[in-house]
Design a protein around this motif. Structure first.
Motif, PDB file in Angstrom:
ATOM      1  N   CYS A 119      38.631  31.271  59.706  1.00 18.04           N
ATOM      2  CA  CYS A 119      37.224  31.423  60.031  1.00 18.04           C
ATOM      3  C   CYS A 119      36.937  31.091  61.486  1.00 18.04           C
ATOM      4  N   GLY A 120      37.830  30.386  62.157  1.00 19.70           N
ATOM      5  CA  GLY A 120      37.649  30.091  63.564  1.00 19.70           C
ATOM      6  C   GLY A 120      37.892  31.276  64.472  1.00 19.70           C
ATOM      7  N   PHE A 121      38.440  32.359  63.923  1.00 18.54           N
ATOM      8  CA  PHE A 121      38.709  33.564  64.699  1.00 18.54           C
ATOM      9  C   PHE A 121      37.647  34.622  64.416  1.00 18.54           C
ATOM     10  N   ALA A 122      36.389  34.198  64.252  1.00 18.31           N
ATOM     11  CA  ALA A 122      35.291  35.131  64.048  1.00 18.31           C
ATOM     12  C   ALA A 122      35.041  35.910  65.332  1.00 18.31           C
ATOM     13  N   THR A 123      34.700  37.188  65.205  1.00 15.67           N
ATOM     14  CA  THR A 123      34.576  38.032  66.394  1.00 15.67           C
ATOM     15  C   THR A 123      33.487  39.086  66.215  1.00 15.67           C
ATOM     16  N   PHE A 124      32.874  39.456  67.336  1.00 16.94           N
ATOM     17  CA  PHE A 124      31.969  40.597  67.356  1.00 16.94           C
ATOM     18  C   PHE A 124      32.706  41.887  67.713  1.00 16.94           C
ATOM     19  N   VAL A 125      33.959  41.778  68.067  1.00 20.59           N
ATOM     20  CA  VAL A 125      34.740  42.931  68.533  1.00 20.59           C
ATOM     21  C   VAL A 125      35.504  43.513  67.349  1.00 20.59           C
ATOM     22  N   LYS A 126      34.986  44.577  66.787  1.00 16.62           N
ATOM     23  CA  LYS A 126      35.573  45.121  65.566  1.00 16.62           C
ATOM     24  C   LYS A 126      37.019  45.576  65.780  1.00 16.62           C
ATOM     25  N   ASP A 127      37.347  46.012  66.998  1.00 17.39           N
ATOM     26  CA  ASP A 127      38.720  46.456  67.282  1.00 17.39           C
ATOM     27  C   ASP A 127      39.735  45.341  67.042  1.00 17.39           C
ATOM     28  N   LEU A 128      39.298  44.080  67.110  1.00 19.51           N
ATOM     29  CA  LEU A 128      40.214  42.958  66.897  1.00 19.51           C
ATOM     30  C   LEU A 128      40.589  42.775  65.427  1.00 19.51           C
ATOM     31  N   THR A 129      39.917  43.480  64.540  1.00 18.87           N
ATOM     32  CA  THR A 129      40.156  43.295  63.107  1.00 18.87           C
ATOM     33  C   THR A 129      41.264  44.198  62.581  1.00 18.87           C
ATOM     34  N   THR A 130      41.927  44.912  63.477  1.00 13.85           N
ATOM     35  CA  THR A 130      43.021  45.803  63.067  1.00 13.85           C
ATOM     36  C   THR A 130      44.285  45.418  63.817  1.00 13.85           C
ATOM     37  N   GLY A 131      45.371  46.097  63.530  1.00 13.63           N
ATOM     38  CA  GLY A 131      46.615  45.863  64.255  1.00 13.63           C
ATOM     39  C   GLY A 131      47.161  44.474  64.021  1.00 13.63           C
ATOM     40  N   GLU A 132      47.425  43.752  65.105  1.00 12.92           N
ATOM     41  CA  GLU A 132      48.042  42.429  65.029  1.00 12.92           C
ATOM     42  C   GLU A 132      47.251  41.474  64.152  1.00 12.92           C
ATOM     43  N   TRP A 133      45.922  41.599  64.178  1.00 10.81           N
ATOM     44  CA  TRP A 133      45.066  40.668  63.438  1.00 10.81           C
ATOM     45  C   TRP A 133      44.464  41.295  62.186  1.00 10.81           C
ATOM     46  N   ALA A 134      45.081  42.311  61.661  1.00 11.95           N
ATOM     47  CA  ALA A 134      44.573  42.955  60.445  1.00 11.95           C
ATOM     48  C   ALA A 134      44.512  41.943  59.305  1.00 11.95           C
ATOM     49  N   GLY A 135      43.484  42.064  58.475  1.00 14.15           N
ATOM     50  CA  GLY A 135      43.320  41.149  57.349  1.00 14.15           C
ATOM     51  C   GLY A 135      42.139  41.563  56.500  1.00 14.15           C
ATOM     52  N   ASP A 136      41.638  40.631  55.746  1.00 17.41           N
ATOM     53  CA  ASP A 136      40.543  40.890  54.808  1.00 17.41           C
ATOM     54  C   ASP A 136      39.208  40.575  55.490  1.00 17.41           C
ATOM     55  N   TRP A 137      38.879  41.345  56.518  1.00 16.16           N
ATOM     56  CA  TRP A 137      37.696  41.080  57.327  1.00 16.16           C
ATOM     57  C   TRP A 137      36.428  41.573  56.634  1.00 16.16           C
ATOM     58  N   SER A 138      35.331  40.868  56.856  1.00 17.22           N
ATOM     59  CA  SER A 138      34.026  41.321  56.383  1.00 17.22           C
ATOM     60  C   SER A 138      32.964  40.836  57.365  1.00 17.22           C
ATOM     61  N   PRO A 139      31.861  41.602  57.518  1.00 19.14           N
ATOM     62  CA  PRO A 139      30.837  41.211  58.493  1.00 19.14           C
ATOM     63  C   PRO A 139      29.717  40.392  57.870  1.00 19.14           C
ATOM     64  N   THR A 140      29.171  39.482  58.660  1.00 12.61           N
ATOM     65  CA  THR A 140      27.925  38.812  58.322  1.00 12.61           C
ATOM     66  C   THR A 140      27.041  38.872  59.560  1.00 12.61           C
ATOM     67  N   PHE A 141      25.772  39.152  59.382  1.00 14.13           N
ATOM     68  CA  PHE A 141      24.894  39.335  60.537  1.00 14.13           C
ATOM     69  C   PHE A 141      24.348  37.979  61.001  1.00 14.13           C
ATOM     70  N   VAL A 142      24.432  37.746  62.314  1.00 12.27           N
ATOM     71  CA  VAL A 142      24.001  36.470  62.884  1.00 12.27           C
ATOM     72  C   VAL A 142      23.119  36.707  64.097  1.00 12.27           C
ATOM     73  N   GLN A 143      22.362  35.689  64.410  1.00 14.41           N
ATOM     74  CA  GLN A 143      21.498  35.718  65.587  1.00 14.41           C
ATOM     75  C   GLN A 143      22.334  35.549  66.851  1.00 14.41           C
ATOM     76  N   VAL A 144      22.008  36.347  67.869  1.00 11.26           N
ATOM     77  CA  VAL A 144      22.668  36.259  69.173  1.00 11.26           C
ATOM     78  C   VAL A 144      21.609  35.950  70.224  1.00 11.26           C
ATOM     79  N   ARG A 145      21.926  34.981  71.107  1.00  4.57           N
ATOM     80  CA  ARG A 145      21.001  34.624  72.173  1.00  4.57           C
ATOM     81  C   ARG A 145      21.752  34.485  73.487  1.00  4.57           C
ATOM     82  N   PRO A 146      21.114  34.759  74.611  1.00  2.00           N
ATOM     83  CA  PRO A 146      21.765  34.529  75.907  1.00  2.00           C
ATOM     84  C   PRO A 146      21.977  33.043  76.150  1.00  2.00           C
TER      85      PRO A 146
END
Length: 282
Positions: free
Chosen positions: A172-199
């Motif tokens: 869970c520490g490897f959470a990402t907004f970059v969907k491309d990271l969820t394939t290839g070397e880091w492929a796994g059982d990924w699922s999205p959850t929507f979160v608030q983003v602020r500057p």
């Protein structure tokens, strides 16, 4: 308490409720053996994670953590090695921390940086996007009786937004907004959850910070969208003296941070396998 009865997330029971017994430590040390092939190590880790998923309470480098090794890489490292991860990075920033210093931790995870910095006396702003991980972080801060840590449960990005944060249950520490990271070397059982983003500028202003001595950013390929908007919009007096930037996902950045950091007067003063240290006006 038997492992089957262990709750998935416990942030209420006092520290020490879940001792990491010898068999647990031995099992996770085996799962972390790098003299084994990557495939074999992965299979062993999956088995150990099913049996000894946590939580466990332990001390590492004199700091207290409730860890869940079945679902977080940092937790596994703490349990397997009996010390904090990122020891090389801690050594680089330790001389820059202490009483009167301000440490901002973007992508705080369970607090291995934030609690380390707070233990040295720095005032810490700890920012974590994943709500469950932020709850774990809060517990660890309380377990160490730290009054100099402020936790903000928010993601950081270039603008106010709501975005899918991709999560993988084994880390869970490897959470990402970059969907491309969820394939290839880091492929796994990924699922999205929507979160608030602020500057970061908005969060820093809300917290009333007037200086940042060390800014650490570790957000799995989204680092450029945290750092560059901050430097472009914040008053120069708020620019961090030092930036600890995770660079192992640099190929996934939309913009390369390094040339702009250099153009703004930051120089590389340290480097590890996964991170770079930039210091302003060296």
């Amino acid at each position: 308490m038997s492992q089957a009865a262990t709750p998935l997330l416990d942030t209420r029971s006092p520290f020490g409720t879940y001792p990491a017994e010898r068999m647990v430590r031995v099992a996770w040390r085996l799962a972390d053996r790098h003299d084994l092939s990557k495939g074999l190590r992965k299979r062993i880790r999956a088995l150990v994670a099913r049996i000894f998923k946590g939580p466990y309470d332990l001390e590492a480098d004199g700091l207290k953590f409730r860890i869940y090794p079945g679902e977080n890489y940092d937790d596994r490292k703490i349990l397997a090695k009996g010390r904090l991860p990122e020891r090389a990075e801690h050594k680089l920033i330790e001389p820059l921390l202490g009483q009167g210093k301000v440490f901002v931790d973007v992508g705080a995870n369970i607090g291995s940086y934030s609690i380390f910095a707070a233990g040295l006396g720095a005032d810490v702003l700890s920012i974590e996007a994943n709500p469950q991980t932020a709850d774990k972080l809060s517990f660890n801060v309380r377990a160490n009786d730290l009054k100099n840590v402020t936790i903000v449960n928010s993601a950081v990005g270039p603008r106010d937004d709501t975005l899918p944060l991709w999560l993988e249950p084994s880390n869970c520490g490897f959470a990402t907004f970059v969907k491309d990271l969820t394939t290839g070397e880091w492929a796994g059982d990924w699922s999205p959850t929507f979160v608030q983003v602020r500057p970061l500028t908005a969060i820093v202003d809300e917290q009333g910070l007037c200086r940042i001595d060390v800014l650490k950013v570790d957000v799995e390929g989204f680092e450029d969208r945290v750092v560059l908007p901050f430097l472009r919009h914040a008053d120069k007096g708020l620019w961090p003296r030092v930036i600890l930037l995770e660079t192992n996902c640099r190929p996934y950045w939309s913009e390369d941070c390094l040339p702009e950091l250099a153009s703004r007067g930051y120089q590389v003063t340290g480097q590890t396998d996964d991170n770079m240290i930039f210091e302003l006006g060296v």
